[in-house]
Design an enzyme around this catalytic site. Structure first.
Site, PDB file in Angstrom:
ATOM      1  N   THR A 118      61.951 -54.066  78.422  1.00  0.00           N
ATOM      2  CA  THR A 118      60.982 -54.307  79.496  1.00  0.00           C
ATOM      3  C   THR A 118      59.603 -54.650  78.942  1.00  0.00           C
ATOM      4  O   THR A 118      59.238 -54.222  77.839  1.00  0.00           O
ATOM      5  CB  THR A 118      60.877 -53.041  80.380  1.00  0.00           C
ATOM      6  N   ASP A 119      58.824 -55.371  79.752  1.00  0.00           N
ATOM      7  CA  ASP A 119      57.443 -55.669  79.339  1.00  0.00           C
ATOM      8  C   ASP A 119      56.577 -54.406  79.310  1.00  0.00           C
ATOM      9  O   ASP A 119      55.492 -54.409  78.719  1.00  0.00           O
ATOM     10  CB  ASP A 119      56.820 -56.746  80.250  1.00  0.00           C
ATOM     11  N   GLU A 120      57.080 -53.326  79.929  1.00  0.00           N
ATOM     12  CA  GLU A 120      56.271 -52.094  79.962  1.00  0.00           C
ATOM     13  C   GLU A 120      56.062 -51.499  78.577  1.00  0.00           C
ATOM     14  O   GLU A 120      55.181 -50.665  78.388  1.00  0.00           O
ATOM     15  CB  GLU A 120      56.907 -51.051  80.889  1.00  0.00           C
ATOM     16  N   TYR A 122      58.948 -43.209  80.847  1.00  0.00           N
ATOM     17  CA  TYR A 122      59.946 -44.296  80.930  1.00  0.00           C
ATOM     18  C   TYR A 122      59.674 -45.352  79.859  1.00  0.00           C
ATOM     19  O   TYR A 122      60.552 -45.703  79.065  1.00  0.00           O
ATOM     20  CB  TYR A 122      59.929 -44.943  82.326  1.00  0.00           C
ATOM     21  N   LYS A 174      61.890 -46.529  76.509  1.00  0.00           N
ATOM     22  CA  LYS A 174      62.381 -47.902  76.285  1.00  0.00           C
ATOM     23  C   LYS A 174      61.843 -48.440  74.945  1.00  0.00           C
ATOM     24  O   LYS A 174      62.549 -49.112  74.209  1.00  0.00           O
ATOM     25  CB  LYS A 174      61.957 -48.826  77.434  1.00  0.00           C
ATOM     26  N   ASN A 183      61.682 -57.387  88.012  1.00  0.00           N
ATOM     27  CA  ASN A 183      62.702 -58.173  88.726  1.00  0.00           C
ATOM     28  C   ASN A 183      62.679 -57.828  90.213  1.00  0.00           C
ATOM     29  O   ASN A 183      62.269 -56.732  90.597  1.00  0.00           O
ATOM     30  CB  ASN A 183      64.103 -57.803  88.215  1.00  0.00           C
TER      31      ASN A 183
HETATM   32  P1  NAD Z   1      68.964 -49.427  87.834  1.00  0.00           P
HETATM   33  O1  NAD Z   1      68.334 -48.081  87.828  1.00  0.00           O
HETATM   34  O2  NAD Z   1      69.105 -50.174  89.120  1.00  0.00           O
HETATM   35  O3  NAD Z   1      70.441 -49.319  87.212  1.00  0.00           O
HETATM   36  C1  NAD Z   1      70.729 -48.546  86.079  1.00  0.00           C
HETATM   37  C2  NAD Z   1      72.240 -48.399  85.988  1.00  0.00           C
HETATM   38  O4  NAD Z   1      72.535 -47.654  84.783  1.00  0.00           O
HETATM   39  C3  NAD Z   1      72.862 -47.620  87.150  1.00  0.00           C
HETATM   40  O5  NAD Z   1      74.042 -48.252  87.586  1.00  0.00           O
HETATM   41  C4  NAD Z   1      73.193 -46.259  86.531  1.00  0.00           C
HETATM   42  O6  NAD Z   1      74.321 -45.624  87.129  1.00  0.00           O
HETATM   43  C5  NAD Z   1      73.470 -46.646  85.082  1.00  0.00           C
HETATM   44  N1  NAD Z   1      73.277 -45.529  84.148  1.00  0.00           N
HETATM   45  C6  NAD Z   1      72.211 -44.693  84.081  1.00  0.00           C
HETATM   46  N2  NAD Z   1      72.399 -43.785  83.115  1.00  0.00           N
HETATM   47  C7  NAD Z   1      73.593 -44.078  82.530  1.00  0.00           C
HETATM   48  C8  NAD Z   1      74.333 -43.520  81.458  1.00  0.00           C
HETATM   49  N3  NAD Z   1      73.873 -42.452  80.789  1.00  0.00           N
HETATM   50  N4  NAD Z   1      75.519 -44.069  81.126  1.00  0.00           N
HETATM   51  C9  NAD Z   1      76.006 -45.135  81.802  1.00  0.00           C
HETATM   52  N5  NAD Z   1      75.358 -45.696  82.841  1.00  0.00           N
HETATM   53  C10 NAD Z   1      74.153 -45.186  83.186  1.00  0.00           C
HETATM   54  O7  NAD Z   1      68.167 -50.269  86.763  1.00  0.00           O
HETATM   55  P2  NAD Z   1      67.814 -51.835  86.730  1.00  0.00           P
HETATM   56  O8  NAD Z   1      66.567 -52.060  87.481  1.00  0.00           O
HETATM   57  O9  NAD Z   1      69.026 -52.609  87.046  1.00  0.00           O
HETATM   58  O10 NAD Z   1      67.460 -51.997  85.181  1.00  0.00           O
HETATM   59  C11 NAD Z   1      68.470 -52.332  84.235  1.00  0.00           C
HETATM   60  C12 NAD Z   1      67.845 -52.417  82.857  1.00  0.00           C
HETATM   61  O11 NAD Z   1      66.835 -53.414  82.848  1.00  0.00           O
HETATM   62  C13 NAD Z   1      67.175 -51.134  82.393  1.00  0.00           C
HETATM   63  O12 NAD Z   1      67.447 -50.974  81.025  1.00  0.00           O
HETATM   64  C14 NAD Z   1      65.695 -51.373  82.632  1.00  0.00           C
HETATM   65  O13 NAD Z   1      64.924 -50.648  81.725  1.00  0.00           O
HETATM   66  C15 NAD Z   1      65.612 -52.857  82.374  1.00  0.00           C
HETATM   67  N6  NAD Z   1      64.535 -53.593  83.103  1.00  0.00           N
HETATM   68  C16 NAD Z   1      64.414 -53.477  84.438  1.00  0.00           C
HETATM   69  C17 NAD Z   1      63.436 -54.216  85.108  1.00  0.00           C
HETATM   70  C18 NAD Z   1      63.275 -54.150  86.598  1.00  0.00           C
HETATM   71  O14 NAD Z   1      62.330 -54.742  87.128  1.00  0.00           O
HETATM   72  N7  NAD Z   1      64.160 -53.488  87.346  1.00  0.00           N
HETATM   73  C19 NAD Z   1      62.584 -55.058  84.372  1.00  0.00           C
HETATM   74  C20 NAD Z   1      62.733 -55.129  82.986  1.00  0.00           C
HETATM   75  C21 NAD Z   1      63.726 -54.401  82.362  1.00  0.00           C
HETATM   76  O1  TDX Z   2      55.933 -46.652  96.758  1.00  0.00           O
HETATM   77  C1  TDX Z   2      55.419 -47.382  95.880  1.00  0.00           C
HETATM   78  N1  TDX Z   2      54.135 -47.820  96.048  1.00  0.00           N
HETATM   79  C2  TDX Z   2      53.482 -48.582  95.134  1.00  0.00           C
HETATM   80  O2  TDX Z   2      52.325 -48.960  95.339  1.00  0.00           O
HETATM   81  C3  TDX Z   2      56.116 -47.781  94.694  1.00  0.00           C
HETATM   82  C4  TDX Z   2      57.524 -47.330  94.460  1.00  0.00           C
HETATM   83  C5  TDX Z   2      55.448 -48.570  93.771  1.00  0.00           C
HETATM   84  N2  TDX Z   2      54.164 -48.946  93.980  1.00  0.00           N
HETATM   85  C6  TDX Z   2      53.482 -49.780  92.958  1.00  0.00           C
HETATM   86  C7  TDX Z   2      53.547 -49.237  91.544  1.00  0.00           C
HETATM   87  C8  TDX Z   2      53.571 -50.496  90.700  1.00  0.00           C
HETATM   88  O3  TDX Z   2      52.242 -50.952  90.476  1.00  0.00           O
HETATM   89  O4  TDX Z   2      54.187 -51.027  92.910  1.00  0.00           O
HETATM   90  C9  TDX Z   2      54.285 -51.521  91.570  1.00  0.00           C
HETATM   91  C10 TDX Z   2      55.755 -51.684  91.224  1.00  0.00           C
HETATM   92  O5  TDX Z   2      56.322 -50.391  91.139  1.00  0.00           O
HETATM   93  P1  TDX Z   2      57.872 -50.183  90.792  1.00  0.00           P
HETATM   94  O6  TDX Z   2      58.707 -50.965  91.742  1.00  0.00           O
HETATM   95  O7  TDX Z   2      58.117 -48.719  90.667  1.00  0.00           O
HETATM   96  O8  TDX Z   2      57.998 -50.937  89.386  1.00  0.00           O
HETATM   97  P2  TDX Z   2      57.228 -50.739  87.986  1.00  0.00           P
HETATM   98  O9  TDX Z   2      56.664 -49.389  87.842  1.00  0.00           O
HETATM   99  O10 TDX Z   2      56.319 -51.909  87.818  1.00  0.00           O
HETATM  100  O11 TDX Z   2      58.498 -50.857  86.971  1.00  0.00           O
HETATM  101  C11 TDX Z   2      59.502 -51.859  87.175  1.00  0.00           C
HETATM  102  O12 TDX Z   2      59.300 -52.963  86.329  1.00  0.00           O
HETATM  103  C12 TDX Z   2      59.533 -52.803  84.961  1.00  0.00           C
HETATM  104  C13 TDX Z   2      60.905 -51.283  86.961  1.00  0.00           C
HETATM  105  O13 TDX Z   2      61.109 -50.164  87.797  1.00  0.00           O
HETATM  106  C14 TDX Z   2      61.129 -50.925  85.519  1.00  0.00           C
HETATM  107  O14 TDX Z   2      62.470 -50.466  85.326  1.00  0.00           O
HETATM  108  C15 TDX Z   2      60.887 -52.164  84.687  1.00  0.00           C
HETATM  109  O15 TDX Z   2      61.000 -51.861  83.326  1.00  0.00           O
END
Ligand code: NAD
Ligand code: TDX
Length: 352
Positions: free
Chosen positions: A138-140, A166, A170, A196
């Site tokens: 992640t970019d985080e 978190y 990562k 995403n």
């Molecule tokens: P998500 O929370 O929707 O899904 C995570 C999945 O992993 C779930 O299906 C969960 O059951 C499974 N899981 C959790 N712990 C596990 C374990 N110990 N063994 C096997 N499975 C397990 O997450 P997401 O948003 O789909 O993110 C997927 C990946 O992409 C993560 O690694 C996250 O850090 C990365 N990522 C997410 C975003 C974003 O915006 N959502 C952006 C950049 C990177």
């Molecule tokens: O209720 C809310 N109110 C609010 O203002 C929530 C849930 C979030 N927010 C704000 C916090 C952040 O500035 O919105 C922004 C986005 O929040 P999230 O959806 O929790 O995402 P973020 O913290 O940016 O992290 C996401 O992007 C990077 C994913 O959850 C991570 O898994 C990924 O690595």
């Protein structure tokens, strides 16, 4: 330990492990791969935590080239058995605890799954051999950028500088992945993507939470003043980038993925209300997230130059597609928010 060279011609013998495939991005990636590479065998490994939904994978569950295995990536014995049985060529690790707010409440499980789970998978790759281990990061891991410097972006050279448990977990995993490459020669790649959005996004995250609350005429909880900026990428564009990296990316490299779609949170919330025809009176400003990162913004020049990747969906189209998906798939998210999610919501937002 043995590694072999990759060539597209052995597609029929290609088995890809997708961990975390019952979650948001993993499930979208499985759908993308099944369509793009119908001859590949896809094995999804998922523990089915609160964030994993087997029903999401229903469209592919009966596909003869698909297998689902309910398994924790930290379970070394069972993971090793599965590698021995399936002999995967590629492992794409999505499995993670992914919600920043939950990591602030309870960091432990983030360290276990995100770091030790990654180690377990890579140890299995070393023992049984692999063409590619890909870490979805992640970019985080880069921390945040100031709000008043729109000229600044994260490049692959930006130092790691994390804010939340978190992002620290990562970043730790990324360092371990790079160490396994340098020390053991494991053929790895890492991608660092921006936020995403799209179908099957769990409704604890900003966009799906705001859509669900708006549709239920509940308050929309915006942290602080809503001025924090995220760089939004439609999930299918992320899947496309990972597919390119695992096939054509250079071993040992990091690729940033993002499409210059920076928006403030308040812009997004207002846009969702506008698309749903709901009143801005639903917006409620609540206590800010602890350690809240100000701005994320990716420079995707490297992946564009080296692999020819570009996003297909810009935010204004992607948000319309996303809102429509949530309107057409109410059962999927209503089932989620009617369960254990209620307790989570009360705990996180009850007194905020
Ligand atoms: P998500 O929370 O929707 O899904 C995570 C999945 O992993 C779930 O299906 C969960 O059951 C499974 N899981 C959790 N712990 C596990 C374990 N110990 N063994 C096997 N499975 C397990 O997450 P997401 O948003 O789909 O993110 C997927 C990946 O992409 C993560 O690694 C996250 O850090 C990365 N990522 C997410 C975003 C974003 O915006 N959502 C952006 C950049 C990177
Ligand atoms: O209720 C809310 N109110 C609010 O203002 C929530 C849930 C979030 N927010 C704000 C916090 C952040 O500035 O919105 C922004 C986005 O929040 P999230 O959806 O929790 O995402 P973020 O913290 O940016 O992290 C996401 O992007 C990077 C994913 O959850 C991570 O898994 C990924 O690595």
């Amino acid at each position: 330990m043995f590694f072999y060279n990759f060539s597209e011609s052995d597609g029929e013998n290609m088995t890809v492990f997708v961990t975390g495939g019952a979650g948001f991005i993993g499930s979208n990636f499985i759908f993308y791969m099944v369509k793009k590479h119908p001859d590949y065998r896809i094995v999804c490994i998922d523990k089915l935590t609160y964030a994993g939904n087997l029903s999401t994978l229903e469209p592919v569950l009966n596909n003869e080239n698909f297998r689902f295995v309910k398994l924790d990536i930290c379970n070394r014995e069972e993971i090793f058995k599965l590698f021995e049985e399936e002999a995967p060529s590629i492992v794409v690790n999505f499995a993670a605890e992914s919600h920043v707010d939950r990591s602030i409440e309870d960091p432990g499980i983030f360290l276990k799954t995100n770091i030790l789970g990654t180690q377990t998978l890579m140890d299995a790759c070393r023992k049984y051999g692999i063409k590619r281990y890909h870490q979805v990061s992640t970019d985080e891991v880069y921390g945040d950028l100031p709000l008043d410097r729109p000229d600044m972006f994260f490049t692959e050279e930006t130092p790691i500088h994390t804010s939340s448990p978190y992002s620290a977990s990562k970043a730790s995993a990324d360092l371990l992945v790079q160490a396994y490459h340098r020390t053991f020669g494991l053929p790895i790649t890492i991608s660092r993507c921006s936020n995403n959005y799209g179908p099957y996004h769990f409704p604890e995250k900003l966009i799906p939470l705001m859509i669900a609350n708006a549709l239920n005429d509940k308050p929309l909880p915006v942290y602080g003043e809503g001025l924090n900026i995220r760089d939004w990428l439609y999930v299918e564009d992320h899947c496309k980038a990972i597919d390119m990296i695992i096939h054509d990316g250079k071993v040992g490299e990091v690729y940033n993925i993002g499409g210059h779609n920076e928006k403030t949170n308040i812009y997004i919330v207002k846009k969702i209300l506008e698309l749903l025809g709901k009143s801005e009176d639903l917006i409620t400003f609540v206590t800010d997230r602890k350690g809240h990162d100000l701005r994320y913004a990716i420079d995707p020049a490297k992946i564009k130059r080296d692999l020819g990747w570009e996003p297909d969906t810009m935010f204004d189209d992607g948000i319309v597609k996303t809102v429509n998906w949530y309107l057409e798939n109410r059962e999927w998210w209503e089932t989620i928010i009617n369960g254990e999610y209620q307790n989570y919501y009360e705990k996180m937002y009850g007194n905020r």
